[in-house]
Write a protein that holds these residues in place. Structure first.
Motif: not given
Length: 424
Positions: A50-61, A302-305, A311-322
């Motif tokens: 369930n990548l789409h439900n993992q907080k801060h994952h790009p698909l979740w964003l 697409i494998r990166l998801f 190094r991949f995941l931390k790039q998507f930890v942002v304070p605001h979803i937009c």
């Protein structure tokens, strides 16, 4: 069947779900195997991630941005959101849900075992989130988004993976809701009996279809503008889906290129009626989360998801979803390229069987596989395939030795599992 397929390779940990020989065990249930069962352990190990439900994952964003847009743009009488969101529906569905409920003909190519993961003759991993349309309408909903992981057997390259994520949107209108803002709309009707044309179904009035189509295109144009920013150019291409008519693909102009981002259309009235909403007319769309994330964040593979690399995941930890994110690629490690040739067995052989086998053994070490050459022996009439396998890990350099071992294992497995005759 909103997207033209999407699929691809996977980490080589053997799945926890050790299915016994005669049942497939998944999410706490056992499914008896039969001649249709073709889901691999590798694929089963992805179910429940369930990548789409993992907080801060790009698909979740992406999911959160779309939700946020629909919550804010569409509110009911008391300011409550019009759309409800379902993002935890089980990916195990019946063939009835995945195909029959959507009016997909019995002989339609999309049902083939070569293209789907079947648990058995009656159950499968959903091939699209559209599998839930009928049930959600039947439960009385008029506006909803359904998000989830979907599963398809397909080629192997940088944009295809056997598991990807979709979002379905559906909105139904009563006669009053559709025409209430139209000047002099009191006399308009949703339904009439007429011929089916390129622009409408037999039971719809032209006025109703025009308004539903306008509502759909307006909603999606605003959604894409919300994601990609003002001044976005979009265009609509007529196409065909079994469960909508008329149907469209939406393309956006991104960095000078026209890219297809979703499929949509006016829902087939037969589907709406059979789900118990016969006094309503509606639209539906389906979009791929990976597709949008790859464009929006410039993610090259697409494998990166599926990466667990910081190094991949931390790039998507942002304070605001937009927040705008420009993905910084991990350095591109050198590829190793090996070919494999074999004579096909006389019985049924499908390229996707070989791709699945290679994925099961090589996992995410395989970047792509191309059928280089197909040759029929003039005397024996046997057919030979030669595939080129590109090995490249998204996060590290591979050694010749580890690739050699994997390649040999793929050769041995192809002989054992697929009955091919090696030309190694």
């Amino acid at each position: 069947w909103w997207q033209h397929s999407s699929s691809r390779s996977i980490p080589s940990d053997i799945a926890a779900n050790t299915a016994s020989l005669n049942t497939v065990e998944l999410l706490g249930k056992a499914y008896p195997r039969d001649d249709y069962s073709n889901v691999t352990e590798k694929i089963l190990s992805k179910v429940g991630k369930n990548l789409h439900n993992q907080k801060h994952h790009p698909l979740w964003l992406i999911k959160e941005q779309v939700k946020d847009h629909f919550y804010k743009q569409y509110t009911g009488r008391f300011g409550t959101p019009l759309f409800s969101v379902y993002d935890a529906l089980s990916p195990v569905v019946t063939v009835q849900q995945n195909f029959d409920s959507l009016l997909i003909p019995q002989d339609h190519a999309s049902r083939r075992r070569e293209d789907n993961y079947y648990l058995n003759r009656d159950h499968m991993l959903r091939a699209h989130t559209s599998a839930h349309q009928w049930d959600l309408i039947h439960s009385g909903l008029d506006a909803f988004l359904a998000v989830g992981d979907v599963y398809r057997r397909d080629t192997i390259d940088s944009t295809h993976y056997p598991v990807f994520h979709q979002m379905e949107g559906v909105r139904l209108f009563s006669c009053h809701e559709l025409f209430c803002n139209v000047k002099g709309g009191e006399g308009f009707q949703l339904f009439e009996q007429g011929p089916r044309t390129a622009h409408k179904q037999e039971s719809h009035t032209m006025e109703a279809v025009r308004l539903v189509e306008f509502s759909l295109k307006h909603a999606l144009t605003r959604l894409m503008t919300h994601l990609f920013g003002d001044g976005l150019q979009v265009r609509w291409v007529d196409c065909y889906f079994p469960f909508t008519h008329p149907s469209f693909e939406m393309e956006i102009n991104f960095q000078g290129e026209w890219l297809e981002v979703l499929g949509c259309g006016v829902m087939e009235q037969e589907l709406v009626n059979s789900a118990g909403a016969q006094d309503k007319i509606g639209w539906a769309f389906g979009l791929g989360l990976e597709r949008l994330a790859m464009i929006l964040y410039d993610i090259p593979d697409i494998r990166l998801f599926w990466s667990e690399d910081e190094r991949f995941l931390k790039q998507f930890v942002v304070p605001h979803i937009c927040q705008k994110i420009k993905f910084q690629p991990l350095s591109k490690y050198p590829p190793l390229i090996n070919d494999i040739s074999f004579w096909l067995p006389s019985e049924t052989y499908s390229k996707n069987d070989f791709y699945d086998l290679a994925r099961t053994i090589g996992g995410d070490l395989i970047e792509k596989i191309v059928l280089l050459d197909e040759f029929t022996h003039p005397k024996t009439k046997k057919v030979s395939h030669c595939y080129r396998i590109t090995y490249r890990h998204p996060e590290r350099t591979l050694t010749q030795d580890e690739v050699h071992d994997i390649h040999q294992a793929i050769e041995a497995s192809a002989v054992r599992e697929l009955g091919v005759e090696g030309r190694f």
